[in-house]
Design an enzyme around this catalytic site. Structure first.
Site, PDB file in Angstrom:
ATOM      1  N   HIS A 102       0.797  -1.223   0.046  1.00 53.82           N
ATOM      2  CA  HIS A 102      -0.151   0.134  -0.120  1.00 53.82           C
ATOM      3  C   HIS A 102       0.860   1.299  -0.070  1.00 53.82           C
ATOM      4  O   HIS A 102       1.774   1.348   0.600  1.00 53.82           O
ATOM      5  CB  HIS A 102      -1.074  -0.051   1.118  1.00 53.82           C
ATOM      6  CG  HIS A 102      -0.224   0.243   2.613  1.00 53.82           C
ATOM      7  ND1 HIS A 102      -0.098   1.384   3.184  1.00 53.82           N
ATOM      8  CD2 HIS A 102       0.215  -0.883   3.455  1.00 53.82           C
ATOM      9  CE1 HIS A 102       0.387   1.110   4.348  1.00 53.82           C
ATOM     10  NE2 HIS A 102       0.775  -0.105   4.611  1.00 53.82           N
ATOM     11  N   ASP A 132       6.596   1.489   6.493  1.00 52.87           N
ATOM     12  CA  ASP A 132       5.192   1.233   6.213  1.00 52.87           C
ATOM     13  C   ASP A 132       4.270   2.032   5.451  1.00 52.87           C
ATOM     14  O   ASP A 132       3.864   3.252   5.807  1.00 52.87           O
ATOM     15  CB  ASP A 132       4.533   1.391   7.622  1.00 52.87           C
ATOM     16  CG  ASP A 132       2.744   1.092   7.559  1.00 52.87           C
ATOM     17  OD1 ASP A 132       2.670   0.296   6.905  1.00 52.87           O
ATOM     18  OD2 ASP A 132       2.243   1.293   8.531  1.00 52.87           O
ATOM     19  N   GLU A 176      -4.879   1.869   3.081  1.00 53.68           N
ATOM     20  CA  GLU A 176      -4.769   0.500   3.943  1.00 53.68           C
ATOM     21  C   GLU A 176      -4.656   0.989   5.335  1.00 53.68           C
ATOM     22  O   GLU A 176      -5.245   0.598   6.164  1.00 53.68           O
ATOM     23  CB  GLU A 176      -3.536  -0.189   3.622  1.00 53.68           C
ATOM     24  CG  GLU A 176      -3.306  -1.446   4.250  1.00 53.68           C
ATOM     25  CD  GLU A 176      -2.610  -1.428   5.656  1.00 53.68           C
ATOM     26  OE1 GLU A 176      -2.511  -2.307   6.544  1.00 53.68           O
ATOM     27  OE2 GLU A 176      -2.118  -0.332   5.960  1.00 53.68           O
ATOM     28  N   GLU A 177      -4.074   2.201   5.651  1.00 51.93           N
ATOM     29  CA  GLU A 177      -3.896   2.477   6.962  1.00 51.93           C
ATOM     30  C   GLU A 177      -5.216   3.171   7.638  1.00 51.93           C
ATOM     31  O   GLU A 177      -5.100   2.801   8.799  1.00 51.93           O
ATOM     32  CB  GLU A 177      -2.880   3.696   6.859  1.00 51.93           C
ATOM     33  CG  GLU A 177      -1.436   3.524   6.667  1.00 51.93           C
ATOM     34  CD  GLU A 177      -0.613   2.871   7.567  1.00 51.93           C
ATOM     35  OE1 GLU A 177      -1.240   2.221   8.383  1.00 51.93           O
ATOM     36  OE2 GLU A 177       0.399   2.499   7.146  1.00 51.93           O
ATOM     37  N   GLU A 197       4.290  -5.801   4.214  1.00 53.40           N
ATOM     38  CA  GLU A 197       3.834  -4.789   5.115  1.00 53.40           C
ATOM     39  C   GLU A 197       5.052  -4.229   6.075  1.00 53.40           C
ATOM     40  O   GLU A 197       6.292  -4.688   6.206  1.00 53.40           O
ATOM     41  CB  GLU A 197       2.780  -5.444   6.086  1.00 53.40           C
ATOM     42  CG  GLU A 197       1.644  -5.020   5.815  1.00 53.40           C
ATOM     43  CD  GLU A 197       1.144  -3.245   6.191  1.00 53.40           C
ATOM     44  OE1 GLU A 197       2.087  -2.817   6.607  1.00 53.40           O
ATOM     45  OE2 GLU A 197       0.176  -2.741   5.808  1.00 53.40           O
ATOM     46  N   HIS A 257       4.501   4.636  12.795  1.00 50.49           N
ATOM     47  CA  HIS A 257       3.375   5.433  12.746  1.00 50.49           C
ATOM     48  C   HIS A 257       3.943   6.872  12.995  1.00 50.49           C
ATOM     49  O   HIS A 257       3.030   7.498  13.494  1.00 50.49           O
ATOM     50  CB  HIS A 257       2.044   5.216  13.413  1.00 50.49           C
ATOM     51  CG  HIS A 257       1.380   3.985  12.383  1.00 50.49           C
ATOM     52  ND1 HIS A 257       0.205   3.618  12.891  1.00 50.49           N
ATOM     53  CD2 HIS A 257       1.511   3.470  11.391  1.00 50.49           C
ATOM     54  CE1 HIS A 257      -0.286   2.660  11.979  1.00 50.49           C
ATOM     55  NE2 HIS A 257       0.656   2.419  10.918  1.00 50.49           N
TER      56      HIS A 257
END
Length: 1032
Positions: free
Chosen positions: A194, A206, A240-241, A266, A339
């Site tokens: 993604h 990510d 996706e997140e 991922e 994140h």
């Protein structure tokens, strides 16, 4: 100078070899955990792979935050599409661009087993590719969550590249009127990434490295001579997140049924090694085995299946909603950067890119070579509404030092466990029977009556000495170790966040020292040559009992995570067998008793002769000889009574294992102290152990050590380190603070269990050193601040502007103990009274709020906040439906909340609700999420009220805006025909924080937060603006 035997069972060799063996295992495990294998030189890379190019791509796509709800997201998408075209053109591939999307699949999927492909339908297909630019697919669904089911509407903008396989159907088969029959060959491989990031991270790990890996796969498989046998679909999905939306939108692709297998790439960390997170079956795990540096185990897969790990990836969509088979390869460390803005190119490396890319390349290549029947055929669950991907085999898999891979069927592990449960007790019983038959069973032997000459004498063997030592020591050492876990959890539970190895050192040193203190102390008080054997017998009993539960888990629950127990059970059995076979080196007990009795008789005759020859000898010497039948020895020892002639406490033959003083039976003592017998001098016992023990081999312990420790500790130690790295930093996410510490405590005990049979022979130097280590790490772990510049405390930001109330509130979510110091460092909340409420979903976290009216967001280039959201609502004439028209400036995301449940919804231009992603809850729902691919187009949403009916008028009534509306006090419990108003709240989200002026409150937090703290997003939007209307 003659050197001693380096393998004798004495303190020096035992201390040396046990330490060396453990260090030789643990140090490489830590090295593997903390390092990444170096990438090969450019000349050694596979054809078409260029790591320099990959690194440059990563730097480009991570220049800014690029969540789905940002303009940077569109830039990243366009860049990846342009790079895909460039690669295809560079490799001389004739490609086409296809805009197909929004294909509504039938509920019944076909398989090649049910409808075999005719030979004429498939022929050798030349190299080629098709680029799908899907701006059509949308999905309407419900997302069942505990106590919070919501409706969702999403408009996707995925793109994907289909690399034609040599055995794929000719032409644009996906445009056929009978596309299902053409796609049923189902040997295609889906590789997924993604390209969106979170709003607070640059998305290097990510999931930027995954997407640039897909570009390199595209370059490799479109190079001359590398066309795959089966087609490969490289999916670059979006959003996706925020809820796995991109993977769900792919469910409307014409290729979804063509792909029976998948490789999902991922990132749940920020660099390091890419681990095999989970896989559906043994066949997929075997495909991964081709990776040059495999890393992972079945434990993670079982943890996901049991809900122990709750993190969601696109893997769950491909498996649960489509029925495909495949695997999840993901970065997992360090989670403190996950994140956050530290998920950037600066905190990762080319080596990490290669680790993921090499695993993806090897796995994809293996899957693309499989026959069409291996992953194609009727499903084992019989479902026809999922891809017919064949019958998977449950498996067990794990790596060896990140260099090699083991994978075998779960039924094989079950057979192994069952064989151990049945055969090992039988074998030990047979050997025991043979020892008893040959009169060489010294375990549990107490005494033997021996007749020599005219007299009868009882010889004691001490066969019960040491029997209860190990369970007592294990209970005490375990209790203290687990007690230290609770102490840390009470005083400083987050120390594992930054100092995981310090926690490990504390737990290991404590268990080691306490075990040594008790077992060595017991041996010092009552020496026993059987202590090692008894400990091994206890270990075998424990592992046998645990294997019963393991067999049930393997057979009934399909759990392969218990595989380390099979290793320990096997080696414990072998070690016990050696201890039993050692007794064949001893004489039969009767022979030994006669020998001892004969020596005693000879000794008495010699004493009498000496007395007759030297009648004038000292009376005290005569008295000492007379007392020889009852005293332990003529020379005082630490066990000799302080008052002459008095028996020591516990001197009877029925003494306890941990007696303070003891007396040996006469024959045993005489043999130990007698110096006149040449045979006994040849086989002296060690440290006053049983007299017969001198004949036992002194080197077999080393074989037992090599059986018990290396393989078992390697397998379990790898899992232990991964466990600490994976969940050690989840406490700030709201997870249990106790679980990571408890995991370390339990695993430390399990890792040291194989050492316990030998620990009583370890010299005091090692445990005393470890005791000092324990004291030092205990003080540090209890007092040190748990966060640092490299391991920063993670908290979560959200700003809510309520247009009806005129409020502007910032919420910082996290552990209150550390959130409050963060707030105190920020200028805006200075002087405010900060109130923290419990998070409704994560009880460990608190929502701490402060007024941010001085820092209003500017999310639409200077537009007034009141003009950002426009919402209108009207009801139907019969009052059963509501039409809501909603739009917002410069955002793709809005929510609708209703004051009472609705029982259906639809979006104009959207697909009907897709049951693959969840059924509609019978109690209705009160929230709908709306996502769009465009920035200007609004939403027209129809709400179905079900049993709730608004007042019926001749004409539809338009809703009016209100300044402030309280929630419906009835909780939505309205009856048909009741005159009740519906309150609709529009909440729109803004996520683009690339400019400091857009969300100044967020950038203030970033600027003034302490160095040991770092901010992440709490929800989809960093800013939410709300507006309510009512429909009467």
């Amino acid at each position: 100078m003659k050197l001693g035997n380096p393998f004798v069972f004495r303190p020096g060799p035992v201390s040396f070899w046990t330490t060396i063996v453990y260090l030789a295992i643990i140090i490489p495990l830590i090295y593997v955990q903390e390092t990444v294998p170096p990438a090969p030189s450019e000349k050694e890379l596979p054809q078409g792979v260029n790591l320099t190019e990959a690194w440059l791509d990563l730097e480009v796509i991570t220049r800014s935050y690029h969540p789905f709800n940002s303009h940077s997201n569109d830039i990243v998408r366009e860049y990846l599409m342009r790079r895909s075209r460039d690669i295809l053109e560079r490799n001389g591939i004739d490609y086409t661009t296809d805009l197909t999307g929004g294909v509504p699949w039938e509920s019944r999927y076909l398989s090649s087993a049910e409808h075999p492909v005719q030979a004429a339908e498939v022929s050798a297909r030349p190299r080629g590719a098709t680029l799908f630019d899907d701006r059509i697919s949308n999905v309407t669904m419900t997302n069942p969550q505990p106590n919070n089911t919501m409706g969702r509407y999403f408009e996707g903008n995925n793109f994907y590249v289909y690399i034609h396989g040599s055995e794929d159907p000719e032409g644009d088969w996906w445009t056929s009127d009978n596309v299902q029959r053409v796609a049923r060959n189902g040997a295609g491989v889906l590789v997924n990434c993604h390209f969106d990031s979170v709003s607070t991270g640059y998305g290097a790990t990510d999931d930027g490295m995954a997407c640039i890996s897909l570009l390199q796969l595209l370059s490799h498989f479109t190079s001359e001579g590398h066309q795959p046998k089966n087609g490969i679909v490289l999916l670059f999905n979006n959003a996706e997140e925020d809820g796995l939306f991109g993977a769900q939108a792919f469910g409307y692709s014409p290729l979804v049924q063509f792909c029976n297998t998948f490789v999902n790439l991922e990132g749940a960390g920020a660099g390091g090694r890419a681990m095999l997170f989970r896989t559906t079956d043994l066949e997929a795990a075997e495909a991964y085995s081709k990776s040059p540096h495999p890393f992972g185990s079945v434990v993670a897969s079982n943890a996901f299946e049991r809900g122990v790990i709750k993190s969601g990836t696109d893997y769950s969509v491909f498996v649960d909603n489509y029925g495909q088979r495949g695997l999840d390869i993901a970065f997992y460390s360090p989670r403190s950067r996950y994140h956050t803005e530290e998920d950037d190119a600066r905190h990762t490396s080319v080596d990490s890119i290669w680790h993921m890319l090499s695993a993806a390349l090897a796995t994809t290549e293996s899957l693309a070579r499989t026959t069409s029947t291996q992953f194609n055929g009727p499903r084992s669950d019989g479902r026809k509404d999922l891809v017919q991907s064949g019958r998977p085999t449950a498996g067990v898999w794990f790596d060896w030092y990140g260099s090699s891979w083991s994978a075998f069927a779960l039924r094989g592990l079950f057979a192994w466990t069952l064989t151990l449960l049945i055969t090992t007790p039988l074998v030990l019983f047979v050997v025991t029977y043979l020892l008893v038959r040959d009169d060489k069973w010294y375990f549990f032997a107490t005494k033997v009556d021996s007749t020599v000459g005219d007299g009868e004498e009882t010889v004691s063997f001490g066969g019960w000495k040491g029997f209860v030592r190990f369970p007592f020591a294990l209970v005490v050492a375990t209790a203290l170790t687990i007690g230290s876990v609770f102490l840390l959890a009470k005083v400083n539970p987050l120390i594992i966040y930054s100092s995981g190895y310090s926690v490990w050192a504390m737990m290991i040193s404590l268990f080691y020292f306490v075990s040594w203190l008790l077992l060595r102390g017991a041996h010092f008080v009552r020496p026993s040559a059987l202590q090692r054997g008894f400990t091994l017998i206890w270990l075998f009993i424990i592992t046998w009992v645990l294997s019963v539960f393991a067999a049930v888990a393997e057979d009934r629950m399909n759990m392969g995570a218990v595989y380390p127990l099979a290793f320990l059970h096997t080696f414990a059995f072998a070690a016990v067998l050696i201890s039993l076979l050692e007794q064949y080196a001893l004489p039969a007990k009767q022979d030994f008793a006669r020998q001892v009795s004969g020596e005693n008789e000879e000794e008495e005759e010699q004493e009498q002769e000496n007395l007759l020859g030297d009648g004038g000898n000292d009376a005290n010497e005569q008295n000492n000889e007379d007392r020889g039948d009852t005293d332990i020895a003529a020379t005082p020892t630490e066990t000799t009574p302080l008052r002459a002639g008095e028996e020591g406490h516990g001197s009877s033959e029925q003494t306890t294992t941990f007696a303070n003083t003891y007396r040996r039976p006469v024959p045993e003592t005489r043999v130990e102290t007698r110096s006149g017998n040449n045979r006994k001098r040849s086989f002296p016992p060690y440290e006053n152990e049983q007299a017969w023990s001198g004949r036992l081999p002194t080197w077999t312990w080393f074989i037992q050590l090599l059986l018990l420790v290396p393989l078992y500790v390697t397998v379990l130690g790898n899992l232990a380190l991964v466990q600490t790295t994976s969940i050690g930093k989840t406490g700030t996410d709201g997870s249990s603070l106790l679980a990571p510490l408890m995991g370390v405590g339990i695993l430390a005990i399990l890792l040291l269990l194989p050492l316990t049979p030998f620990i009583h022979r370890v010299s005091h130097h090692v445990p005393l050193f470890l005791f000092l280590v324990f004291i030092g790490t205990l003080i540090y772990n209890l007092t040190a601040f748990p966060f640092s510049d490299n391991n920063r405390f993670k908290f979560y930001f959200k700003q809510v502007v309520d247009l009806d109330k005129g409020s502007n509130v910032v919420t910082l979510n996290g552990l209150e103990e550390f959130v409050r110091p963060v707030i105190s460092s920020i200028p805006t909340p200075a002087g405010q009274r900060i109130h923290c409420d419990e998070d409704p979903f994560l009880s460990n976290l608190r929502n701490c709020q402060y007024d941010a009216s001085l820092l209003p967001p500017d999310v639409a280039d200077g537009e007034e906040l009141e003009s950002l959201i426009s919402i209108e609502a009207s009801k139907s004439k019969n009052g059963k439906t509501i039409l809501v028209s909603l739009d917002a400036l410069n955002t793709r995301v809005c929510y609708l909340d209703t004051s009472f449940p609705i029982f259906g919804f639809s979006v104009h231009g959207g697909a009907k609700r897709d049951d693959r992603f969840g059924s509609f809850p019978p109690e209705g729902l009160q929230q709908i999420q709306l996502w769009r691919r465009d920035w200007e187009k609004g939403w027209n949403v129809t709400l179905h009220l079900g049993g709730h009916v608004l007042p019926m008028n001749e004409d539809s009534v338009e809703a009016t805006e209100v300044d402030e509306v309280d929630d419906d006090p009835s909780g939505g419990e309205l009856k048909r025909g009741a005159a009740k108003e519906l309150i609709v709240t529009a909440r729109c989200a803004w996520s683009d924080a690339n400019s400091a002026n857009t969300i100044p409150a967020f950038h203030e937090v970033k600027q003034f937060m302490p160095r040991w703290a770092i901010v992440a997003k709490k929800t989809v939007g960093l800013v939410e603006i709300t507006k309510k209307i009512k429909v009467a």
